[in-house]
Design a protein around this motif. Structure first.
Motif, short mmCIF file in Angstrom:
data_model
loop_
_atom_site.label_atom_id
_atom_site.label_comp_id
_atom_site.label_asym_id
_atom_site.label_seq_id
_atom_site.Cartn_x
_atom_site.Cartn_y
_atom_site.Cartn_z
N PHE A 186 0.83 -1.21 0.00
CA PHE A 186 0.00 0.00 0.00
C PHE A 186 0.86 1.26 0.00
N GLU A 187 0.25 2.34 -0.48
CA GLU A 187 0.85 3.67 -0.43
C GLU A 187 -0.18 4.64 0.16
N VAL A 188 0.33 5.68 0.81
CA VAL A 188 -0.55 6.67 1.44
C VAL A 188 -0.12 8.06 1.03
N SER A 189 -1.07 8.96 0.88
CA SER A 189 -0.81 10.36 0.56
C SER A 189 -1.56 11.24 1.55
N THR A 190 -0.89 12.29 2.00
CA THR A 190 -1.53 13.24 2.93
C THR A 190 -1.76 14.60 2.28
N ASN A 191 -1.50 14.69 0.99
CA ASN A 191 -1.66 15.99 0.31
C ASN A 191 -2.50 15.88 -0.95
N GLY A 192 -3.51 15.04 -0.89
CA GLY A 192 -4.46 14.95 -1.98
C GLY A 192 -3.93 14.18 -3.18
N GLY A 193 -2.92 13.35 -2.99
CA GLY A 193 -2.40 12.52 -4.08
C GLY A 193 -1.23 13.13 -4.82
N SER A 194 -0.73 14.26 -4.38
CA SER A 194 0.44 14.85 -5.05
C SER A 194 1.67 13.99 -4.87
N THR A 195 1.85 13.48 -3.69
CA THR A 195 2.97 12.57 -3.44
C THR A 195 2.45 11.36 -2.68
N TRP A 196 3.12 10.20 -2.89
CA TRP A 196 2.72 8.96 -2.25
C TRP A 196 3.91 8.35 -1.54
N ASN A 197 3.65 7.73 -0.41
CA ASN A 197 4.69 7.06 0.36
C ASN A 197 4.23 5.65 0.72
N ALA A 198 5.18 4.74 0.56
CA ALA A 198 4.86 3.35 0.90
C ALA A 198 4.63 3.22 2.39
N VAL A 199 3.71 2.32 2.76
CA VAL A 199 3.42 2.04 4.15
C VAL A 199 3.51 0.52 4.36
N VAL A 200 4.17 0.12 5.41
CA VAL A 200 4.44 -1.31 5.65
C VAL A 200 3.15 -2.02 6.06
N ASN A 201 2.92 -3.17 5.43
CA ASN A 201 1.80 -4.03 5.79
C ASN A 201 2.31 -5.05 6.78
N ASN A 202 1.94 -4.89 8.04
CA ASN A 202 2.39 -5.77 9.10
C ASN A 202 1.26 -6.73 9.45
N ALA A 203 1.19 -7.79 8.68
CA ALA A 203 0.19 -8.85 8.90
C ALA A 203 -1.23 -8.29 8.94
N GLY A 204 -1.52 -7.42 7.98
CA GLY A 204 -2.87 -6.89 7.89
C GLY A 204 -3.10 -5.60 8.64
#
Length: 730
Positions: free
Chosen positions: A243-261
């Motif tokens: 997964f990736e997450v953005s905090t600025n409306g999709g301008s930039t994306w950062n990967a987020v670790v999936n820790n067993a769901g």
């Protein structure tokens, strides 16, 4: 009416003569007017004395209170940690307190909205145990805030503007502080408008995977994004997808670790992935709630070293940690709390009364003395009764206090208060008074204030009146202790009770008045639940309807804080917390008044107070009975202080049936009678004036006729003489 005459015929100034005759007859009336003026002057002076005495009596009330001489001062070494106040029961000394945490109420902020007046949808919102309905008339942030504030939700709402592109935020604050003061807010029942901004998770793409996302936690950082965007960057199951997450409306994306769901978004937020598949086109919009303030109990340590006592409280105002002292927590830190005797209040009270009484004595002397130089007497010189009664006040204040132990301080003279021989006024020697007060404030209090000792701590002296005779101890028997009205739950409370918005309302009827309270959502032990019921009810009940709670073999007890037959309590017909509290509908329960005898005569009980018997030595006596059982053979020894003796002498003058009021009534009646006599005399004199005027008018008329006849006769004689003279010439 007889017209005034002016001596047209007689040449006499009859008007002046009539005025003089009336004035001669008005001598007695003038004396009546002089007497009326004298009595009016006396009435004015008596009224002024009465006003001054009432002022002195008001100032004396502080001197009569034991608490005035037991006042305490309190200071802290670090006011930034806590402040404190103390009452007369506090014991002088130094105490150390460490504040680890201060209590706080939970405060939440929603995500930002572009407008505070645009529609946020219609439907229902749950806040605490209240459900609010939004329609077209109130579907806005401002409408929602107003509805929350009008509801009995235990939460206040406000709107703030943070200056961002979506600046309008709804801020929710619990009305109570403490760990259980959480705010339960659910707007999932809204649809349309900007309602998605309230929803924690909104599927925002063409989601084809079967997996769903749950947003957990509250945002704890400094600046919360208006929304999070979450997308699948690599397809897979809840455990393998990336997964990736953005905090600025999709301008930039950062990967987020999936820790067993579980995805950790930071700042207190996580997402839980439900079992299922997650496709690369799946995206979600996440709306968090920012926690501006945590729901937190206060935590302090009392004492030093290894023997400290740890105390927690849901509020920042603590009583009972140091007996008689109220602590107001401000911030974490350590401070010493020093309690001392505050003698300034006692000195101020005594000084103020002496000044007030001296003002009365000086005023009376100025109007009741004889001046040998001018030979004039004051208007009140002849009023020996008033002079005697004023002397009685002074004697009452300066006389010996009977009943105090032998060798004890028993009069105000030993405290530096004396009578000035020349003027009769009171004089205070401040150095002597200060020394006595500093050495033994309790002994000083016993001289000024009423005091009572009891052979049993279950019965305490409260007060006396001028009717109470205290030359012998009072023998008291308590035949029945007072009770509080009390209701008890029918079921044992669970070890842990979970309160939610659906089971948190409590409805009681206290003293005939409905009291509706809301328990904050949370998990409670049995004792915590009992404490929270007390806090929630007392937060909304009036001062006279406060309650206490407790446990009886695991069952909840709710009782009135006050005692006696005027206190009633019942559980209402329906409320959502009845099952959680084990408290079904109850019939109204009434408390019981104390009952007993004083010197063998049946006394009157109201609540925990036993009142003396009218017409006996105990008339006006009041005793506070805090015993929970019957008692016999209790001896109460009472002394009347200098303040009481002076007040009784004052009351003889100032009460509604006192001598000054009677004197005013008498003088008013005398003045009215004199004025009535003056009026009647003036009416008689006016009648006599008219009589004199009529008589003089008749005289003038008669003289005028005589003058006319004389003139006619003279004219005839002159005519006759003229004719005779003419005939002789011929």
């Amino acid at each position: 009416m007889v017209a005034p005459v002016s001596g047209l015929a007689s040449g006499i100034d009859t008007k002046a003569l009539v005025d003089a005759m009336v004035a001669a007859n008005r001598g007695s009336t003038a004396l009546l007017e002089t007497r009326s003026k004298t009595f009016s002057n006396q009435l004015d002076l008596v009224r002024q004395i009465n006003t001054k005495l009432l002022s002195a009596q008001l100032d004396l009330s502080a001197v009569r209170r034991t608490s005035t001489f037991a006042a305490r001062s309190v200071s802290t070494s670090t006011s930034g940690v806590l402040t404190a106040t103390a009452n007369s029961s506090a014991t002088p000394g130094s105490y150390q307190v460490t504040v680890d945490k201060v209590a706080s109420a939970q405060q939440l902020s929603t995500a930002g909205f572009s407008s505070d007046t645009a529609s946020i949808g219609t439907g229902t919102v749950t806040i605490g145990s209240a459900t609010i309905t939004l329609n077209a008339s109130n579907s806005s942030l401002r409408g929602l805030a107003a509805a929350i504030n009008d509801a009995s939700s235990g939460v206040t709402a406000s709107i703030i503007n943070d200056g961002s592109s979506a600046p309008w935020r709804l801020v929710l604050t619990s009305k109570q502080s403490g760990a259980n003061s959480t705010v339960n807010f659910d707007a999932s029942g809204l649809s349309g408008g900007d309602s998605n901004n309230f929803k924690r998770v909104v599927a925002s793409g063409g989601n084809i995977g079967t997996g769903t996302v749950t947003l957990n936690g509250l945002y704890s950082g400094a600046s919360m994004p208006s929304a999070y965007a979450l997308r699948v960057s690599g397809a897979g199951s809840e455990a393998t997808a990336t997964f990736e997450v953005s905090t600025n409306g999709g301008s930039t994306w950062n990967a987020v670790v999936n820790n067993a769901g579980t995805l950790d978004l930071g700042n207190g937020l996580t997402t839980t992935l439900a079992a299922g598949s997650y496709d690369a086109v799946d995206t979600w919009t996440l709306h968090s709630v920012q926690e501006l303030s945590k729901a937190q109990d206060a935590s302090i340590k009392y004492g030093t070293g290894t023997s400290t006592l740890s105390i927690t409280s849901s509020q920042n105002q603590l009583t009972g940690v140091i007996p008689g002292v109220t602590l107001n927590l401000v911030a974490a830190g350590t401070t010493s709390v020093t309690v001392g005797n505050d003698t300034s209040k006692a000195k101020d009270a005594v000084t103020t009364f002496i000044k007030s009484l001296n003002d009365v004595l000086e005023f009376h002397k100025a109007n009741a003395s004889f001046d040998p130089d001018t030979g004039k007497a004051g208007p009140l010189l002849s009023d020996s009764a008033l002079r005697s009664q004023l002397d009685e006040i002074v004697r009452g204040f300066t006389g010996r206090v009977n009943g105090l132990p032998e060798g004890a301080i028993d009069n105000v003279e030993t405290l530096g208060i004396s009578i000035e021989e020349k003027t009769g006024k009171l004089i205070l020697n401040e150095s002597v008074f200060d020394a006595a007060l500093a050495a033994n404030p309790d002994a000083v209090a016993r001289v000024f204030a009423n005091n009572g000792t009891s052979s049993n701590a279950g019965v305490q002296f409260s007060t006396v009146s001028e009717k109470t005779v205290v030359d012998q101890p009072f023998n008291v028997d308590i035949t029945r202790a007072a009770t509080q009205s009390k209701i008890t739950g029918s079921g044992v409370l669970a070890g842990t009770t979970v309160i939610t918005s659906s089971n948190g309302s409590l409805s009681l009827v206290i003293n005939g008045r409905p009291v509706n309270a809301v328990l904050p959502p949370g998990s409670y032990s049995a004792q915590q639940l009992a404490d929270q019921v007390k806090a929630s009810v007392n937060a909304v009940a009036t001062a006279g309807d406060q309650i206490e709670t407790g446990l009886d073999s695991g069952r909840l007890i709710i009782r009135n804080r006050s005692f006696g037959s005027a206190q009633t309590i019942a559980a209402a017909s329906t409320f959502s917390a009845s099952s959680a509290l084990g408290m079904a509908t109850t019939t109204s329960v009434t408390g019981v008044d104390v009952a007993g005898t004083i010197n063998g005569a049946v006394a009157t009980g109201r609540g925990q107070v036993l009142y003396g018997v009218t017409g006996t030595n105990s008339d006006g006596l009041a005793l506070f009975v805090n015993s929970s059982t019957a008692l016999s053979g209790v001896k109460i020894t009472v002394t009347k202080g200098a303040g009481q003796s002076a007040n009784e002498a004052l009351t003889k003058l100032t009460s509604v049936d006192g001598s000054l009021i009677n004197k005013q009534d008498t003088l008013t009646e005398v003045i009215a009678n004199l004025n009535d006599q003056v009026k009647r005399n003036d009416l008689r004199l006016e009648s006599r004036r008219r009589y004199y005027q009529a008589k003089f008018l008749a005289m003038e008329q008669a003289m005028s006729k005589f003058q006319s006849l004389g003139n006619a006769l003279t004219s005839s004689i002159q005519g006759f003489n003229a004719n005779v003279s003419s005939s002789n010439k011929n």
